[in-house]
Design a protein around this motif. Structure first.
Motif, PDB file in Angstrom:
ATOM      1  N   ILE A  86      -5.966   7.732 -13.162  1.00 31.15           N
ATOM      2  CA  ILE A  86      -4.935   8.032 -12.174  1.00 31.15           C
ATOM      3  C   ILE A  86      -4.260   6.310 -11.366  1.00 31.15           C
ATOM      4  CG2 ILE A  86      -4.850   9.933 -10.285  1.00 31.15           C
ATOM      5  CD1 ILE A  86      -6.409  11.205 -12.380  1.00 31.15           C
ATOM      6  N   ARG A  87      -4.576   5.837 -11.750  1.00 30.43           N
ATOM      7  CA  ARG A  87      -3.790   4.736 -11.157  1.00 30.43           C
ATOM      8  C   ARG A  87      -2.539   4.233 -12.048  1.00 30.43           C
ATOM      9  NH1 ARG A  87      -8.720   2.627  -8.331  1.00 30.43           N
ATOM     10  NH2 ARG A  87      -8.438   3.183  -6.307  1.00 30.43           N
ATOM     11  N   LYS A  88      -3.039   4.312 -13.271  1.00 30.34           N
ATOM     12  CA  LYS A  88      -2.629   4.000 -14.189  1.00 30.34           C
ATOM     13  C   LYS A  88      -1.257   4.967 -14.563  1.00 30.34           C
ATOM     14  CE  LYS A  88      -6.107   1.600 -16.531  1.00 30.34           C
ATOM     15  NZ  LYS A  88      -7.145   1.113 -17.728  1.00 30.34           N
ATOM     16  N   ILE A  89      -1.672   6.097 -14.586  1.00 30.92           N
ATOM     17  CA  ILE A  89      -0.896   7.280 -14.842  1.00 30.92           C
ATOM     18  C   ILE A  89      -0.237   7.198 -13.786  1.00 30.92           C
ATOM     19  CG2 ILE A  89      -0.337   9.721 -14.329  1.00 30.92           C
ATOM     20  CD1 ILE A  89      -2.931   9.914 -15.632  1.00 30.92           C
ATOM     21  N   ASP A  90      -0.325   6.993 -11.772  1.00 32.12           N
ATOM     22  CA  ASP A  90       0.742   7.163 -10.938  1.00 32.12           C
ATOM     23  C   ASP A  90       1.265   5.977 -11.364  1.00 32.12           C
ATOM     24  OD1 ASP A  90      -0.396   9.329  -9.859  1.00 32.12           O
ATOM     25  OD2 ASP A  90      -2.149   7.760  -8.653  1.00 32.12           O
ATOM     26  N   LEU A 145       9.460  10.884  -2.142  1.00 31.81           N
ATOM     27  CA  LEU A 145       8.314  10.046  -1.731  1.00 31.81           C
ATOM     28  C   LEU A 145       7.254   9.393  -2.829  1.00 31.81           C
ATOM     29  CD1 LEU A 145       7.309  11.835   2.027  1.00 31.81           C
ATOM     30  CD2 LEU A 145       9.219   9.798   1.195  1.00 31.81           C
ATOM     31  N   PRO A 146       6.973  10.710  -3.948  1.00 32.30           N
ATOM     32  CA  PRO A 146       6.657  10.483  -4.184  1.00 32.30           C
ATOM     33  C   PRO A 146       6.500   8.640  -5.629  1.00 32.30           C
ATOM     34  CG  PRO A 146       6.824  13.039  -5.136  1.00 32.30           C
ATOM     35  CD  PRO A 146       7.972  12.107  -3.583  1.00 32.30           C
ATOM     36  N   MET A 147       7.522   8.540  -5.786  1.00 27.58           N
ATOM     37  CA  MET A 147       8.292   7.373  -5.822  1.00 27.58           C
ATOM     38  C   MET A 147       7.464   6.188  -4.967  1.00 27.58           C
ATOM     39  SD  MET A 147      12.227   6.233  -6.414  1.00 27.58           S
ATOM     40  CE  MET A 147      12.595   5.670  -4.480  1.00 27.58           C
ATOM     41  N   TYR A 148       7.621   6.271  -3.978  1.00 27.42           N
ATOM     42  CA  TYR A 148       6.800   5.322  -3.224  1.00 27.42           C
ATOM     43  C   TYR A 148       5.297   5.398  -3.184  1.00 27.42           C
ATOM     44  CZ  TYR A 148      11.704   5.378  -0.742  1.00 27.42           C
ATOM     45  OH  TYR A 148      13.211   5.251  -1.107  1.00 27.42           O
ATOM     46  N   LEU A 149       5.413   6.901  -3.585  1.00 26.57           N
ATOM     47  CA  LEU A 149       3.179   7.055  -3.128  1.00 26.57           C
ATOM     48  C   LEU A 149       2.677   6.637  -4.620  1.00 26.57           C
ATOM     49  CD1 LEU A 149       3.120  10.373  -1.508  1.00 26.57           C
ATOM     50  CD2 LEU A 149       2.689   7.734  -0.421  1.00 26.57           C
ATOM     51  N   CYS A 150       3.231   6.772  -5.644  1.00 20.31           N
ATOM     52  CA  CYS A 150       2.702   6.211  -6.870  1.00 20.31           C
ATOM     53  C   CYS A 150       3.106   4.874  -7.250  1.00 20.31           C
ATOM     54  CB  CYS A 150       3.235   6.967  -7.894  1.00 20.31           C
ATOM     55  SG  CYS A 150       3.592   9.015  -8.696  1.00 20.31           S
ATOM     56  N   LEU A 151       3.632   3.952  -6.757  1.00 21.02           N
ATOM     57  CA  LEU A 151       3.244   3.091  -6.928  1.00 21.02           C
ATOM     58  C   LEU A 151       2.887   1.678  -5.771  1.00 21.02           C
ATOM     59  CD1 LEU A 151       7.567   1.875  -7.187  1.00 21.02           C
ATOM     60  CD2 LEU A 151       5.879   1.944  -8.246  1.00 21.02           C
TER      61      LEU A 151
END
Length: 271
Positions: free
Chosen positions: A61-65, A104-110
């Motif tokens: 999941i980390r790789k996808i994020d 916010l997903p832009m920041y959360l995914c990073l």
């Protein structure tokens, strides 16, 4: 850079809300995101079927994020530069500051790829599943905020929210959020509350410079959202903002219930 931006400043008629383009994009875009998320999630669950595989699942999941976060931030940089140089002729528009619910997903995914705490991991994923996914879906109900006469901005808005839908569905379908219990909804509430406070502070700070409408809870400007703008017109801006916040909470809870039902059916949890 400006030369490149002008080369991509294609102009077309702004798509009409509830017109053919809107309806086809909403139906087939969301369907494509959902089918892709379901396929990816099924593959991830199949690879992690044996017990004790949480960290392995998190790694995938980390790789996808991370990939999603990179795509989002690169596209956001393009959008900010495009709007600054092309749309607003060298003036910054604070309404475009990237701190909307769907920003916010832009920041959360990073951030998520580097999270090692199981508790924090569940909190952030619960927020994305309950609130970011809900927000992205609602954009396709009223896409007036992402439709533009500039083709690239319209494409950016559509793809941005489809990526958020994909991320949210993958996270929810692979049980990364705490959807085992209905009370798991409360785990995302501190992030939601902090985000609302941050949005409100930005709106207040940006007021002397033309104003901002982060989360559409600007204390100086009525909401432009359907229904809520009418509430603000009749009962005042504060009332419109409060009702809007409660509507976001209700929408987030509905999303949570949907994944709770899915998780009950897919795994025999005790409720």
């Amino acid at each position: 850079m400006e030369k490149f931006l002008r080369a991509t400043a294609w102009i077309a008629e702004t798509p009409r809300v509830y017109g053919a383009f809107h309806l086809w994009t909403a139906v087939f875009g969301i369907l494509a995101a959902a089918v892709s998320a379901a396929a990816v999630s099924a593959n991830l669950r199949r690879r992690c079927r044996l017990g004790g595989q949480n960290m392995y699942m998190h790694g995938l999941i980390r790789k996808i994020d991370l990939c999603a976060g990179i795509v989002l931030i690169v596209s956001e940089i393009y959008k900010q530069l495009f709007c600054y140089y092309i749309v607003n002729d060298g003036q910054y528009d604070w309404h475009l500051f990237p701190f909307q619910l769907c920003s916010l997903p832009m920041y959360l995914c990073l951030i998520l790829p580097w999270i090692r705490s199981e508790k924090l991991w569940a909190i952030l994923n619960t927020f994305m599943v309950d609130f970011n996914l809900m927000g992205a879906l609602m954009v396709f109900v009223d896409p007036s905020g992402i439709f533009s006469s500039y083709v690239t901005l319209t494409i950016h808005g559509i793809l941005w929210h489809l990526i958020i839908i994909f991320i949210g569905l993958v996270s929810g379908l692979t049980h990364q959020a705490d959807t085992k219990h209905l009370k798991g909804f409360t785990k995302g509430l501190p992030v939601f509350a902090a985000a609302c406070c941050g949005a409100l502070l930005i709106n207040i700070a940006a007021h002397p410079y033309g104003g901002a409408t982060m989360f559409y809870i600007d204390p100086y400007t009525p909401s432009v959202q359907l229904v809520f703008k009418d509430i603000a017109a009749v009962f005042g801006i504060a009332a419109g903002n409060i009702v809007y916040i409660f509507a976001m909470l209700l929408g987030g809870f509905v999303c949570h219930v949907c994944f709770w039902i899915f998780q009950r059916k897919s795994i025999n949890f005790k409720i």
